[in-house]
Write an enzyme that holds these catalytic residues in place. Structure first.
Site, PDB file in Angstrom:
ATOM      1  N   TYR A   1       0.836  -1.207   0.000  1.00  0.00           N
ATOM      2  CA  TYR A   1       0.000   0.000   0.000  1.00  0.00           C
ATOM      3  C   TYR A   1       0.873   1.260   0.000  1.00  0.00           C
ATOM      4  O   TYR A   1       0.490   2.289  -0.533  1.00  0.00           O
ATOM      5  CB  TYR A   1      -0.987  -0.027   1.177  1.00  0.00           C
TER       6      TYR A   1
ATOM      7  N   LYS B   1      -3.528   8.320   2.608  1.00  0.00           N
ATOM      8  CA  LYS B   1      -4.815   8.079   3.286  1.00  0.00           C
ATOM      9  C   LYS B   1      -4.774   8.615   4.721  1.00  0.00           C
ATOM     10  O   LYS B   1      -5.790   9.065   5.251  1.00  0.00           O
ATOM     11  CB  LYS B   1      -5.165   6.590   3.282  1.00  0.00           C
TER      12      LYS B   1
HETATM   13  P1  NAD Z   1     -11.604   3.276  -8.972  1.00  0.00           P
HETATM   14  O1  NAD Z   1     -10.327   3.154  -9.734  1.00  0.00           O
HETATM   15  O2  NAD Z   1     -12.838   2.765  -9.585  1.00  0.00           O
HETATM   16  O3  NAD Z   1     -11.831   4.779  -8.522  1.00  0.00           O
HETATM   17  C1  NAD Z   1     -10.800   5.709  -8.409  1.00  0.00           C
HETATM   18  C2  NAD Z   1     -11.271   6.941  -9.136  1.00  0.00           C
HETATM   19  O4  NAD Z   1     -10.311   8.000  -8.960  1.00  0.00           O
HETATM   20  C3  NAD Z   1     -11.433   6.743 -10.650  1.00  0.00           C
HETATM   21  O5  NAD Z   1     -12.724   7.110 -11.045  1.00  0.00           O
HETATM   22  C4  NAD Z   1     -10.425   7.716 -11.266  1.00  0.00           C
HETATM   23  O6  NAD Z   1     -10.867   8.285 -12.480  1.00  0.00           O
HETATM   24  C5  NAD Z   1     -10.368   8.760 -10.168  1.00  0.00           C
HETATM   25  N1  NAD Z   1      -9.182   9.599 -10.294  1.00  0.00           N
HETATM   26  C6  NAD Z   1      -7.872   9.252 -10.233  1.00  0.00           C
HETATM   27  N2  NAD Z   1      -7.112  10.327 -10.464  1.00  0.00           N
HETATM   28  C7  NAD Z   1      -7.944  11.389 -10.690  1.00  0.00           C
HETATM   29  C8  NAD Z   1      -7.761  12.757 -10.998  1.00  0.00           C
HETATM   30  N3  NAD Z   1      -6.551  13.293 -11.130  1.00  0.00           N
HETATM   31  N4  NAD Z   1      -8.864  13.528 -11.158  1.00  0.00           N
HETATM   32  C9  NAD Z   1     -10.109  13.018 -11.019  1.00  0.00           C
HETATM   33  N5  NAD Z   1     -10.337  11.731 -10.730  1.00  0.00           N
HETATM   34  C10 NAD Z   1      -9.258  10.925 -10.572  1.00  0.00           C
HETATM   35  O7  NAD Z   1     -11.314   2.524  -7.569  1.00  0.00           O
HETATM   36  P2  NAD Z   1     -12.216   2.370  -6.256  1.00  0.00           P
HETATM   37  O8  NAD Z   1     -11.776   1.116  -5.623  1.00  0.00           O
HETATM   38  O9  NAD Z   1     -13.639   2.583  -6.549  1.00  0.00           O
HETATM   39  O10 NAD Z   1     -11.652   3.566  -5.348  1.00  0.00           O
HETATM   40  C11 NAD Z   1     -12.434   4.656  -4.909  1.00  0.00           C
HETATM   41  C12 NAD Z   1     -11.886   5.141  -3.581  1.00  0.00           C
HETATM   42  O11 NAD Z   1     -12.073   4.142  -2.599  1.00  0.00           O
HETATM   43  C13 NAD Z   1     -10.379   5.442  -3.597  1.00  0.00           C
HETATM   44  O12 NAD Z   1     -10.117   6.562  -2.797  1.00  0.00           O
HETATM   45  C14 NAD Z   1      -9.800   4.191  -2.961  1.00  0.00           C
HETATM   46  O13 NAD Z   1      -8.541   4.420  -2.374  1.00  0.00           O
HETATM   47  C15 NAD Z   1     -10.860   3.898  -1.925  1.00  0.00           C
HETATM   48  N6  NAD Z   1     -10.830   2.531  -1.384  1.00  0.00           N
HETATM   49  C16 NAD Z   1     -11.021   1.455  -2.193  1.00  0.00           C
HETATM   50  C17 NAD Z   1     -10.977   0.171  -1.639  1.00  0.00           C
HETATM   51  C18 NAD Z   1     -11.172  -1.049  -2.493  1.00  0.00           C
HETATM   52  O14 NAD Z   1     -10.908  -2.164  -2.018  1.00  0.00           O
HETATM   53  N7  NAD Z   1     -11.653  -0.934  -3.711  1.00  0.00           N
HETATM   54  C19 NAD Z   1     -10.742   0.001  -0.277  1.00  0.00           C
HETATM   55  C20 NAD Z   1     -10.553   1.146   0.514  1.00  0.00           C
HETATM   56  C21 NAD Z   1     -10.611   2.412  -0.045  1.00  0.00           C
END
Ligand code: NAD
Length: 261
Positions: A153, A160
């Site tokens: 990570y 985060k």
């Molecule tokens: P995802 O890749 O579907 O979503 C990430 C989003 O960030 C995408 O839509 C991408 O376009 C956007 N992004 C990245 N850079 C950008 C920029 N410069 N401008 C605008 N948008 C931008 O992945 P996800 O898993 O849905 O993640 C969403 C959130 O949840 C993130 O913050 C991630 O860290 C968090 N999260 C996810 C998990 C998991 O297991 N999936 C667990 C904990 C936290």
């Protein structure tokens, strides 16, 4: 729960995005939604998804560009005078630096990761608050790697941690205006990120990805992986009036990992 409320979903990329599960539930509960997307390539995917939820309100926004953020909020204001909520589901880092050690993080990637994954919430909150004269709710998503060392990570964990602390400072700054800021912290959730993690760990340890998946699931207090719907339920709570006196909070979904680092 959300009838009469409207808000912006930031971070929908495809139907595997956490933002998709969240948007579906918000819509089911009556919310009116606008979506921001990063670049034309994503617009093609986000458009049909938004349409499924009765929205044609798509706004381009790269959150690392302050001028683009200003333009995006101007566009939002051109149709809606006020909003009730924002979902910030955005994070990014150079994946090649997530495979190795945190100690090898480059300055460029450190700053880029912090900018997109942490500072963007501050920049969004400032602009969103200006559209919330009667209060509102801002929600972001963090991860357990802010608190404990999770293999791979790396700099995302540091970003985060900054994001979680920002939630508290923003909650304090915006609280007098009735604007609440909270974070939901999904634990191991089955999806593309965890799939990739399982593959990396499996190849390093010479086992099958399925073994890693089972190991992760059994490391939770509930001995199961969370699903996107579990995360969406918690987000709904923070965006609705059910949590009207709750701000600056960090809610773990399926918590209790017994990770030994
Ligand atoms: P995802 O890749 O579907 O979503 C990430 C989003 O960030 C995408 O839509 C991408 O376009 C956007 N992004 C990245 N850079 C950008 C920029 N410069 N401008 C605008 N948008 C931008 O992945 P996800 O898993 O849905 O993640 C969403 C959130 O949840 C993130 O913050 C991630 O860290 C968090 N999260 C996810 C998990 C998991 O297991 N999936 C667990 C904990 C936290």
């Amino acid at each position: 729960l959300m009838t009469g409320k409207r808000g912006l979903i930031m971070g929908l990329a495809n139907d595997k995005s956490l933002a998709w599960g969240i948007a579906k539930q918000l819509r089911e509960h009556g919310a009116e939604l606008a979506f921001s997307y990063q670049g034309d390539a994503l617009k093609k995917r986000v458009g049909p998804l938004a349409e499924q939820l009765g929205s044609d309100f798509l706004i381009e926004c790269d959150v690392s560009d302050m001028a683009a953020l200003d333009t995006a909020f101007d566009t939002l204001r051109s149709r809606w005078d006020t909003i009730d909520f924002v979902v910030h589901a955005i994070g990014f880092s150079d994946k090649s630096e997530l495979r190795g050690k945190y100690v090898d993080t480059s300055l460029d990637n450190f700053l880029m990761t912090m900018n997109i994954s942490a500072y963007s919430l501050v920049a969004v909150a400032k602009r969103a608050a200006a559209m919330m004269p009667d209060g509102g709710s801002i929600l972001t998503l963090t991860y357990y790697g802010a608190e404990k060392v999770i293999p791979h990570y790396n700099v995302m964990g540091v970003a985060k941690a900054a994001l979680e602390t920002s939630v508290q400072y923003l909650a304090n700054d915006l609280g007098p205006d009735g604007i609440r800021v909270n974070t939901v912290v999904p634990s191991w959730m089955w999806g593309p990120n965890v799939q990739m993690y399982c593959q990396w760990q499996a190849s390093e340890r010479g086992v099958e990805p399925e073994d890693i998946k089972n190991e992760l699931a059994s490391a939770n207090a509930l001995r199961a992986m969370a699903a996107d719907t579990d995360v969406a339920e918690s987000v709904m709570f923070f965006l609705s009036d059910r949590s009207s006196m709750i701000t600056g909070q960090r809610l773990l979904v399926n918590a209790g990992e017994y990770f030994d680092t």
